[in-house]
Design a protein around this motif. Sequence first.
Motif, mmCIF file in Angstrom:
data_model
loop_
_atom_site.group_PDB
_atom_site.id
_atom_site.type_symbol
_atom_site.label_atom_id
_atom_site.label_comp_id
_atom_site.label_asym_id
_atom_site.label_seq_id
_atom_site.Cartn_x
_atom_site.Cartn_y
_atom_site.Cartn_z
ATOM 1 N N GLY A 56 -2.379 -2.150 -7.494
ATOM 2 C CA GLY A 56 -3.156 -0.920 -7.487
ATOM 3 C C GLY A 56 -4.006 -0.785 -8.733
ATOM 4 O O GLY A 56 -5.175 -0.360 -8.677
ATOM 5 N N CYS B 260 2.364 -1.842 -7.745
ATOM 6 C CA CYS B 260 1.742 -0.959 -8.726
ATOM 7 C C CYS B 260 0.672 -1.706 -9.528
ATOM 8 O O CYS B 260 -0.425 -1.173 -9.765
ATOM 9 C CB CYS B 260 2.818 -0.404 -9.651
ATOM 10 S SG CYS B 260 2.208 0.690 -10.933
ATOM 11 N N TYR C 61 1.396 3.443 -8.211
ATOM 12 C CA TYR C 61 0.303 3.444 -9.191
ATOM 13 C C TYR C 61 -0.344 4.822 -9.296
ATOM 14 O O TYR C 61 -0.642 5.297 -10.405
ATOM 15 C CB TYR C 61 -0.761 2.407 -8.821
ATOM 16 C CG TYR C 61 -1.960 2.480 -9.734
ATOM 17 C CD1 TYR C 61 -1.867 2.072 -11.058
ATOM 18 C CD2 TYR C 61 -3.176 2.993 -9.286
ATOM 19 C CE1 TYR C 61 -2.948 2.167 -11.917
ATOM 20 C CE2 TYR C 61 -4.266 3.094 -10.132
ATOM 21 C CZ TYR C 61 -4.149 2.681 -11.455
ATOM 22 O OH TYR C 61 -5.214 2.790 -12.304
ATOM 23 N N PHE D 12 0.822 -1.200 0.000
ATOM 24 C CA PHE D 12 0.000 0.000 0.000
ATOM 25 C C PHE D 12 0.860 1.255 0.000
ATOM 26 O O PHE D 12 0.685 2.154 -0.820
ATOM 27 C CB PHE D 12 -0.930 -0.028 1.214
ATOM 28 C CG PHE D 12 -1.773 1.202 1.411
ATOM 29 C CD1 PHE D 12 -2.667 1.602 0.435
ATOM 30 C CD2 PHE D 12 -1.682 1.950 2.575
ATOM 31 C CE1 PHE D 12 -3.454 2.739 0.609
ATOM 32 C CE2 PHE D 12 -2.456 3.083 2.763
ATOM 33 C CZ PHE D 12 -3.350 3.478 1.774
ATOM 34 N N LEU E 41 -10.224 4.049 -7.577
ATOM 35 C CA LEU E 41 -9.300 3.944 -6.449
ATOM 36 C C LEU E 41 -9.090 5.306 -5.783
ATOM 37 O O LEU E 41 -8.968 5.386 -4.560
ATOM 38 C CB LEU E 41 -7.963 3.377 -6.927
ATOM 39 C CG LEU E 41 -6.845 3.301 -5.891
ATOM 40 C CD1 LEU E 41 -7.239 2.414 -4.714
ATOM 41 C CD2 LEU E 41 -5.557 2.797 -6.530
ATOM 42 N N ASP F 69 -8.072 -0.695 -8.891
ATOM 43 C CA ASP F 69 -8.729 0.441 -9.555
ATOM 44 C C ASP F 69 -9.750 -0.050 -10.574
ATOM 45 O O ASP F 69 -10.893 0.428 -10.636
ATOM 46 C CB ASP F 69 -7.662 1.308 -10.223
ATOM 47 C CG ASP F 69 -8.171 2.713 -10.555
ATOM 48 O OD1 ASP F 69 -9.287 3.074 -10.100
ATOM 49 O OD2 ASP F 69 -7.451 3.449 -11.248
ATOM 50 N N ILE G 174 0.786 1.301 -4.037
ATOM 51 C CA ILE G 174 -0.327 2.196 -4.373
ATOM 52 C C ILE G 174 0.192 3.595 -4.687
ATOM 53 O O ILE G 174 -0.295 4.263 -5.610
ATOM 54 C CB ILE G 174 -1.359 2.241 -3.230
ATOM 55 C CG1 ILE G 174 -1.994 0.856 -3.030
ATOM 56 C CG2 ILE G 174 -2.437 3.279 -3.518
ATOM 57 C CD1 ILE G 174 -2.750 0.329 -4.223
#
Length: 491
Positions: A393, A390, A324, A317, A410, A397, A321
């Motif tokens: 993520g 990534c 991303y 995360f 997301l 999304d 994330i």
Amino acid sequence: MCYFICSPLYTYANDTLYVSINLKKHKNRTIPVEIKYDKFDSIKFLEFPRAVPGCYRNDITNFNKVVLNPKVCFENGKIKKTKKRRKKILINKKGTEKISYLAQSTTKDYKLTNPEGSIFSDTLFLLNWNRIIPYIKGKQNIYKIQITKPQYLKYAGTIKREIINDTLDILYADNYNQLFHHPVLYGDLEIYTFKVKDKTVEFAISKGSNNFDVKKHFNKVQNAVNRAYEISLHNPERYSFLNIISHKSFFGGSALEHPSCSVNALDLEVEKYSENDFCHILTHELCHALFTPLYVRSKTIQNFNYTNPQSDPHLWFYEGIAEYLAQKICLQSGVKNLSEFLEDMNTAQFSSLRLTPLYRMSKKIYNRNVLPLSRPIRLMKYADVYSRGCLIGWLIDIEIYKKTNGKLSLIDVIQRLQRNHQKNGYFNENELFDLFCKYSEVDLYPIFNNYIKKGTRIRVKDILDKIGYQIVDSKPFKLKGKYIDDQFWMR
């Protein structure tokens, strides 16, 4: 001589550490440091960090090379050498008035391999405080730092600062964590500033190469920052990009995030270095400050322990994330086009073939010492946090966008996590998956179980299939088909 000028910015108590640093006297990559403290008689040692936030190693400092020739200065004027032991300067001597030592640069010239390192040269000083100033374990000390500098050096940073004259600054921090998160650049700098609504953003870069088009990079960064601030519910009053060029760094670039600034390093000697990569690095660090982990984070990360660092299972995360979101912000702001975005995702796919279970690795990242980089296998596993994270993520999304018929993405979930942080301050590490499901209104546990807790392979082709796209060509990337509409890329 260690002297201090009175200032109206603080009312000082006897828990203040008075630090004096003279940049004019730098020699052989060292600068002299003096520390005064009214309670030296009550402590046994000053301690340097074993680890710092954002650098996933449990032993960042080669202490014997960072601190040289430590001495104890007594109230009666006598000076004695003191000992160093395990990242500590030993004191435990009655009548101690101050401690003095030489802080040594971690690099030669501008060859900065770690963004939490330091540079001391004629035209550039990168002051990462974890390499220069110690802390007293168990105490919340105020820091007042007197910087004596050559008149020609420009300043960049966001620390509380009082300008006394052209050669003297006073810097302030309420505690060591705040001090660490406010590194400073002094040097021959190009500095640009711009406004995003009522917020100020500073872009400072060291002069080092005529081949580096500062204006072109600055314009791209400005576009990315504008988009990031549009989607974030939390934006600092002032943010500073502290950029260093013409050096050696890992992968052509390395950086370290802080809540109101980042230290960013670019290696101009890397062949075929994309003109977008520098902006992407800066955007990634900005995402850390606006989203995670410097804003939305668990209690473990919030209460970071510099002596005995601990992690939680959510590095996917904090890094994945953020990576991303940086990719998507660069796409939405025009820094990258869709083909370049897909090329980066394809690169991430082939960089994450080790199928590392990120959940387990993240929890043990400090006690297993994933770094140093001299161990290639550990380095590759660590890189999965970015590449595989990534792709995770991206999967999340798409799943949110698909299951909510385009109503949520997301970014909507991240905004709701920001609101949760404003209310509660942090999340418990065992509730993050539930928060994602709650705020997205989608059951995301199949993704969490398969790709975070397990190491199931992620393919770009399979991700695109989920939203009705097919890859027509990969050089450059071209797609056909669409799901609902093309607005997914802009949400």
